[in-house]
Design an enzyme around this catalytic site. Structure first.
Site, PDB file in Angstrom:
ATOM      1  N   HIS A 159      59.314  52.793  87.024  1.00 55.96           N
ATOM      2  CA  HIS A 159      60.454  52.527  86.146  1.00 55.96           C
ATOM      3  C   HIS A 159      60.031  51.896  84.825  1.00 55.96           C
ATOM      4  O   HIS A 159      60.812  51.894  83.869  1.00 55.96           O
ATOM      5  CB  HIS A 159      61.506  51.669  86.857  1.00 55.96           C
ATOM      6  CG  HIS A 159      61.158  50.227  87.028  1.00 55.96           C
ATOM      7  ND1 HIS A 159      60.696  49.704  88.208  1.00 55.96           N
ATOM      8  CD2 HIS A 159      61.226  49.188  86.165  1.00 55.96           C
ATOM      9  CE1 HIS A 159      60.501  48.403  88.072  1.00 55.96           C
ATOM     10  NE2 HIS A 159      60.815  48.070  86.838  1.00 55.96           N
ATOM     11  N   ASP A 173      58.170  54.129  93.211  1.00 57.44           N
ATOM     12  CA  ASP A 173      58.191  53.277  92.012  1.00 57.44           C
ATOM     13  C   ASP A 173      56.792  52.834  91.603  1.00 57.44           C
ATOM     14  O   ASP A 173      56.560  51.662  91.283  1.00 57.44           O
ATOM     15  CB  ASP A 173      59.084  52.060  92.231  1.00 57.44           C
ATOM     16  CG  ASP A 173      59.570  51.459  90.914  1.00 57.44           C
ATOM     17  OD1 ASP A 173      59.190  51.974  89.844  1.00 57.44           O
ATOM     18  OD2 ASP A 173      60.312  50.463  90.953  1.00 57.44           O
ATOM     19  N   SER A 222      57.765  43.457  86.264  1.00 54.10           N
ATOM     20  CA  SER A 222      57.593  44.724  86.980  1.00 54.10           C
ATOM     21  C   SER A 222      56.235  45.343  86.702  1.00 54.10           C
ATOM     22  O   SER A 222      55.834  45.500  85.548  1.00 54.10           O
ATOM     23  CB  SER A 222      58.691  45.707  86.573  1.00 54.10           C
ATOM     24  OG  SER A 222      59.951  45.242  86.993  1.00 54.10           O
TER      25      SER A 222
END
Length: 528
Positions: A111, A142, A220
């Site tokens: 992402h 992911d 992230s």
């Protein structure tokens, strides 16, 4: 009450410090005194010295490793507009984290680079940003791999080594570049849970590790370090909760990396293609002739595109997978007194690998072999890094139904999008390969289609009495029409009829009026 707290505290302290106590006894003491220790910690504001030193050691090691391994990623992305599939939404800039792994590669979240048009990477203590290319992306898990050709970037960069799945209460340090500043950040936490979890980005169910350290925007893709090795990749938090973050564990990471290395690209995670029901009810077990010592799950639905469709039947009881017994609640043993859903065993298999499944059918036990493969749903869950498909004829806009299209109805899309389309997207199974559920998404008004505007958001079933398989099939049927009238049959027994010659002329006029560059998407142009 005070004496009880002191007794519990002394017992707990002994479990940490006494060399004569066994590990099992220590664990029991720790568990039985957990609630008391919480009060003690709140009152006295300190933790046992040994645990405190271990946490500090993890923090120090993480900082040292991070300086030469963790990078900040700058992504420029442009997502498609599914309501107007010939257009893109506004360009946006996002930031994330990543870290170097063996082979001069950078591992990050999918992402972080989804729908990317430009990616830059900056290493710690360096003002220069280096251009990066996305080598592989696994939106389902992911994860993504970046490569940088500039040799100057790799000076002084050291790869991080992947470790094991941490046990409960083990300390980890999350390293990255979260919002609130520009420099590298290190936060500490402990592992609180390990189990399959919904991955928000790819809407898949894979193993994840829950920690009590916050995973903020920008974190992230950064590593969670335990000791001197990576325990996982930070990727999401729990909405509405404080200090609950999730990291992608090493088994999922290794499955992704090995799949890319073996196939040259991301293939996906395997699935049996089944919908199963637990057998916790005694009457249900008796009905299917399960003996008292038998446990398993009931097969409810089978995807026709899976190999299991040729092997299994509805109402089969799956007793074990690759020799591992499945409990009545669908779980299998995992480490010390932990359990995990048997789907994890399936997802860790390689593409085209065989699995042995022991079943109970009509009261008889059988052992069957099933070839596992990634299975795509009828309605795609996500469509990152690709343009949406569309076909326009006489102002009628046809598209294959996707969940991203339904997401355009807002965050509460499940309740605000057309109910029938939503139900099909979540529950309907494909009947053949390359099948798509094609809908009339909207009507670009013109004299040629006046009166048909209320038929938008309905599924297209037939073109000139021929059932359609997908959007490309619809285009071929429309453009090869050799009759005066073109007939489209929709759901709810609705019908659209157009004079074919007049409609073809009207198409170019409508495209020009709405400044649409082409009557079809690039993927359909390539098939002409």
């Amino acid at each position: 009450m005070g004496s009880f707290v002191r007794i519990a505290r002394n017992l707990l302290w002994s479990s940490f410090c006494s060399q004569s106590l066994s590990k099992n006894v220590s664990q029991q003491l720790f568990t039985s005194s957990a609630s008391v220790f919480k009060s003690y910690k709140f009152r006295y504001g300190r933790t046992p010295v040994r645990k405190h030193r271990e946490a500090n050691a993890t923090h120090t090691t993480a900082v040292e490793l991070a300086f030469n391994s963790v990078v900040k990623i700058f992504t420029v992305s442009c997502s498609p507009n599914y309501l107007l599939p010939w257009q893109n939404k506004s360009q946006r800039e996002t930031m994330g984290s990543g870290f170097v792994i063996l082979g001069r590669k950078i591992l990050t979240n999918a992402h972080v680079v989804a729908d990317h048009s430009f990616v830059l990477v900056r290493k710690h203590g360096c003002p220069t940003k280096y251009r990066a290319e996305v080598k592989a992306v696994g939106h389902e898990c992911d994860l993504a791999i970046l490569v940088i050709e500039n040799k100057e970037f790799w000076d002084g960069m050291n790869p991080l080594e992947l470790g094991d799945v941490p046990f409960l209460q083990e300390a980890v340090a999350v390293v990255g570049y979260p919002q609130g500043g520009d420099n590298i950040s290190v936060t500490k936490g402990v592992v609180s849970r390990v189990e399959p979890t919904q991955y928000v980005h790819g809407a898949s169910q894979l193993m994840a590790i829950q920690i009590d350290a916050a995973i903020n925007p920008g974190n992230s893709g950064g590593p969670a370090i335990m000791g001197s090795k990576v325990a996982g990749v930070a990727f999401q938090n729990l909405s509405g909760a404080e200090n609950i973050g999730y990291i992608i564990p090493v088994p999922v990471i290794e499955h992704f990396i090995s799949g890319v290395e073996e196939n040259g690209k991301y293939i996906g995670f395997c699935s049996l293609g089944l919908s199963c029901q637990t057998t916790e009810n005694v009457h249900l077990r008796n009905h299917f002739s399960m003996l008292p010592d038998m446990t398993g799950v009931l097969v409810s639905k089978i995807n026709p595109l899976s190999d299991a469709y040729k092997v299994l039947k509805k109402d089969d009881i799956i007793l074990s997978f690759d020799g591992v017994p499945i409990a009545n609640d669908g779980t299998v043993p995992f480490r010390n007194r932990e359990r995990i859903t048997f789907d994890h065993l399936v997802s860790m298999k390689k593409t085209n690998e065989k699995a042995l499944v022991r079943i109970l059918r009509d009261g008889q036990e059988q052992e069957l072999s099933i070839i596992l493969q990634p299975i795509q749903p009828l309605v795609p869950v996500h469509q990152f890094d690709k343009l949406p498909s569309y076909y326009i004829f006489a102002g009628l806009v046809f598209i294959p139904l996707t969940q991203p299209y339904l997401h355009e109805y807002g965050e509460d899309w499940y309740n605000t999008s057309p109910r029938r389309l939503c139900e099909r997207a979540l529950r309907e199974l494909p009947k053949k390969a390359n099948q798509q559920l094609v809908i009339l998404s909207q009507v670009l008004m013109d004299d040629i289609n006046a009166g048909y505007e209320r038929l938008a958001e309905l599924q297209v079933l037939k073109v000139n009495e021929t059932e359609i398989d997908n959007l490309e099939h619809l285009r071929q049927l429309v453009e090869s029409c050799n009759t005066e009238f073109l007939r489209l049959d929709l759901e709810d027994d609705r019908v659209i009829v157009l004079n074919y010659g007049t409609a073809k002329i009207a198409t170019s006029r409508i495209l020009k009026r709405h400044r649409i560059p082409s009557s079809m998407s690039v993927d359909l142009l390539d098939t002409e």
